[in-house]
Design a protein around this motif. Structure first.
Motif, short mmCIF file in Angstrom:
data_model
loop_
_atom_site.label_atom_id
_atom_site.label_comp_id
_atom_site.label_asym_id
_atom_site.label_seq_id
_atom_site.Cartn_x
_atom_site.Cartn_y
_atom_site.Cartn_z
N LEU A 49 34.11 50.21 48.15
CA LEU A 49 34.26 48.40 47.35
C LEU A 49 33.56 47.95 47.45
CD1 LEU A 49 35.96 46.56 46.89
CD2 LEU A 49 37.44 46.05 48.71
N ALA A 50 32.18 47.82 48.66
CA ALA A 50 31.47 46.92 49.54
C ALA A 50 30.51 47.24 47.46
CB ALA A 50 30.67 46.85 50.27
N SER A 51 29.29 46.25 47.18
CA SER A 51 28.95 46.66 45.92
C SER A 51 27.95 44.99 46.14
CB SER A 51 29.47 47.06 44.74
OG SER A 51 30.42 46.18 44.66
N PRO A 52 27.24 44.83 45.76
CA PRO A 52 26.68 43.62 44.86
C PRO A 52 27.27 43.00 43.74
CG PRO A 52 24.77 45.48 44.16
CD PRO A 52 26.03 46.02 44.89
N ALA A 53 28.50 43.84 42.73
CA ALA A 53 29.00 42.83 42.32
C ALA A 53 30.56 42.43 43.26
CB ALA A 53 29.32 43.89 41.06
N PHE A 54 30.87 43.24 43.86
CA PHE A 54 31.89 42.69 45.07
C PHE A 54 31.46 41.30 45.98
CE2 PHE A 54 34.17 42.35 48.78
CZ PHE A 54 35.42 42.66 48.14
N THR A 55 30.39 41.83 45.59
CA THR A 55 29.69 40.11 47.11
C THR A 55 29.26 39.50 45.80
OG1 THR A 55 28.30 41.89 48.12
CG2 THR A 55 27.74 39.82 48.21
N LYS A 56 28.84 39.06 44.95
CA LYS A 56 28.75 38.37 44.39
C LYS A 56 29.73 37.31 43.63
CE LYS A 56 26.75 36.96 39.43
NZ LYS A 56 27.14 35.62 39.63
N CYS A 57 31.23 38.13 43.39
CA CYS A 57 32.95 38.11 43.05
C CYS A 57 33.28 36.91 44.15
CB CYS A 57 33.37 39.16 43.01
SG CYS A 57 35.34 38.46 41.30
N VAL A 58 33.46 37.60 45.23
CA VAL A 58 33.50 36.84 46.41
C VAL A 58 32.98 35.53 46.64
CG1 VAL A 58 33.44 36.83 49.06
CG2 VAL A 58 34.39 39.12 47.53
N ASN A 59 31.45 35.45 47.46
CA ASN A 59 30.83 34.43 47.08
C ASN A 59 30.88 33.25 45.74
OD1 ASN A 59 29.28 34.88 49.48
ND2 ASN A 59 28.08 36.00 48.20
N ASP A 60 31.20 33.67 44.74
CA ASP A 60 31.66 32.93 43.25
C ASP A 60 32.70 32.58 43.53
OD1 ASP A 60 28.53 33.37 42.73
OD2 ASP A 60 28.92 34.26 41.59
N GLY A 61 33.72 32.52 43.81
CA GLY A 61 34.91 32.07 44.06
C GLY A 61 35.24 33.21 42.79
N THR A 62 35.63 33.66 41.46
CA THR A 62 34.98 34.22 40.60
C THR A 62 36.98 34.27 39.84
OG1 THR A 62 33.24 35.92 40.68
CG2 THR A 62 35.13 35.66 38.58
N TYR A 63 37.88 34.07 41.04
CA TYR A 63 38.98 33.82 40.33
C TYR A 63 39.92 33.12 41.21
CZ TYR A 63 37.76 38.68 38.57
OH TYR A 63 37.05 39.72 37.44
N ASN A 64 39.08 31.96 41.82
CA ASN A 64 40.32 30.94 41.85
C ASN A 64 41.08 30.29 40.97
OD1 ASN A 64 38.27 30.94 44.65
ND2 ASN A 64 37.14 29.85 44.20
N GLY A 65 40.39 29.34 40.36
CA GLY A 65 41.99 30.04 38.62
C GLY A 65 42.86 30.80 38.82
N PHE A 66 42.43 31.73 39.06
CA PHE A 66 43.93 33.12 38.69
C PHE A 66 44.77 32.78 40.33
CE2 PHE A 66 46.05 36.83 39.37
CZ PHE A 66 46.10 37.01 38.16
N VAL A 67 43.82 32.07 41.23
CA VAL A 67 44.70 32.31 42.66
C VAL A 67 45.64 30.71 42.50
CG1 VAL A 67 44.82 31.62 44.36
CG2 VAL A 67 42.90 33.74 43.78
N ARG A 68 45.00 30.18 41.63
CA ARG A 68 45.74 28.36 41.88
C ARG A 68 47.03 28.54 40.80
NH1 ARG A 68 40.07 26.12 42.52
NH2 ARG A 68 40.11 25.18 44.40
N LYS A 69 46.21 29.28 39.61
CA LYS A 69 47.85 29.23 39.09
C LYS A 69 48.50 29.68 39.44
CE LYS A 69 48.45 30.19 34.01
NZ LYS A 69 48.02 30.34 32.47
N SER A 70 48.09 31.16 40.08
CA SER A 70 49.91 31.97 40.13
C SER A 70 50.58 30.85 41.74
CB SER A 70 48.76 32.97 41.26
OG SER A 70 50.39 33.88 41.63
N ASP A 71 49.31 30.36 42.66
CA ASP A 71 49.98 29.07 42.97
C ASP A 71 51.05 28.14 42.66
OD1 ASP A 71 50.39 28.64 46.09
OD2 ASP A 71 49.32 26.40 45.70
N ASP A 72 50.19 27.58 41.34
CA ASP A 72 51.34 26.40 40.32
C ASP A 72 52.53 27.32 40.56
OD1 ASP A 72 49.41 24.42 41.58
OD2 ASP A 72 48.62 24.65 38.86
#
Length: 307
Positions: free
Chosen positions: A193-216
């Motif tokens: 799992l650990a990789s530069p792509a995963f690290t960037k995705c976590v640090n950037d909050g790439t899917y925050n919008g997806f999570v917020r839509k699910s929460d809505d």
């Protein structure tokens, strides 16, 4: 003078409106406590397990549009992450929050049987990630952990990392999942799992919008507590008088699937994640006082019976 009087009246109206809004929010929280208590009674599992249900509080939902979607995740009005064969005859729908103690207890107790049913093509699971605890307790651990799990979905490791997160869930009052470095360290427990792509995705909050839509979507669903678990659209809180164990879940799935062909399981099934706290198939809990907006379990403890 008239202008000053006008300003004064307008200010008084605004204060009155603000006070009314607070009172309405307080009333909503009170109603949610009652609903959560009833859910708790229904979800109490056989074997004397104390189960918490966390009620939705009055935290404001994010308004971000869904700007990015993880691989193979469902979009629409109820974004979800699928696990298992897409053509499995039965579907388990789970609404949960990575900071929620009740969700940890459910996932820990039912993990073995859900994995077995998924891996045999009998069941597919759909996870809807929400952020109730962030709203009730403050912080952003629910959001950050959910985003990290979605980043793991891009790597084909959602289920493994999902289980690691629950096995290392901090106390509800500690927002440890808000620390992205901690989430990245936990990723090291999932092979590949650990990789530069995963690290960037976590640090950037790439899917925050997806999570917020699910929460809505959760806020509009009518459900008031987590976990909310449905089998083929039926709320498990209302099945078997609410006393659903892992063995009962397996029985319900087999009954629903009778005469149906199992789904096609990919040969690259998820490998077991590194064990951690709470990784066993059983769970126990001690009753404790909850904040306003949640309910505590009856004072009973015990282990979830193995299927």
């Amino acid at each position: 003078m008239n202008q000053k009087n006008h300003e004064g009246r307008r200010s008084a109206r605004e204060r009155l409106q603000a006070q009314r809004a607070k009172e309405q929010a307080r009333a909503r929280r009170s109603r949610q406590v009652i609903v959560a208590g009833s859910l708790l009674a229904a979800l109490a599992m056989a074997g004397g397990v104390a189960v918490w249900v966390t009620a939705a509080g009055n935290g404001e939902s994010g308004t971000d549009n869904e700007t990015a979607r993880p691989k193979q995740a469902g979009g629409g009005d109820r974004p979800a992450v699928p696990v298992g064969a897409p053509d499995a005859p039965s579907t388990l729908t789970v609404w949960e929050d990575f900071r929620c103690p009740a969700c940890q207890q459910f996932e820990t107790g039912f993990r073995k049987v859900t994995h077995e049913l998924e891996d045999s093509g009998q069941l597919k699971s759909e996870y809807h990630l929400v952020t109730i605890i962030d709203g009730n307790m403050g912080g952003q651990g629910s959001l950050n952990a959910a985003n990290a799990a979605l980043c793991a979905q891009d790597a084909g490791k959602f289920r493994d990392f999902h289980d690691v997160l629950y096995s290392h869930q901090p106390p509800e009052s500690q927002d440890k999942f808000a620390d992205k470095q901690y989430l990245l360290r936990l990723a090291g427990k999932v092979k590949g799992l650990a990789s530069p792509a995963f690290t960037k995705c976590v640090n950037d909050g790439t899917y925050n919008g997806f999570v917020r839509k699910s929460d809505d979507a959760f806020g509009k669903s009518g459900y008031r507590g987590t976990p909310t678990v449905l089998l083929n659209g039926k709320d498990l809180a209302k099945e078997q008088s609410g006393r659903v164990t892992p063995a009962v879940l397996k029985k319900l799935v087999r009954a629903a699937n009778k005469g149906k062909k199992p789904g096609s399981v990919s040969p690259s099934a998820s490998t077991p994640a590194a064990p951690g706290r709470g990784a066993a198939a059983g769970a126990s809990a001690s009753p404790h006082a909850k904040r306003a907006g949640a309910a505590s379990a009856s004072p009973r403890t015990g282990a979830v019976p193995s299927p």
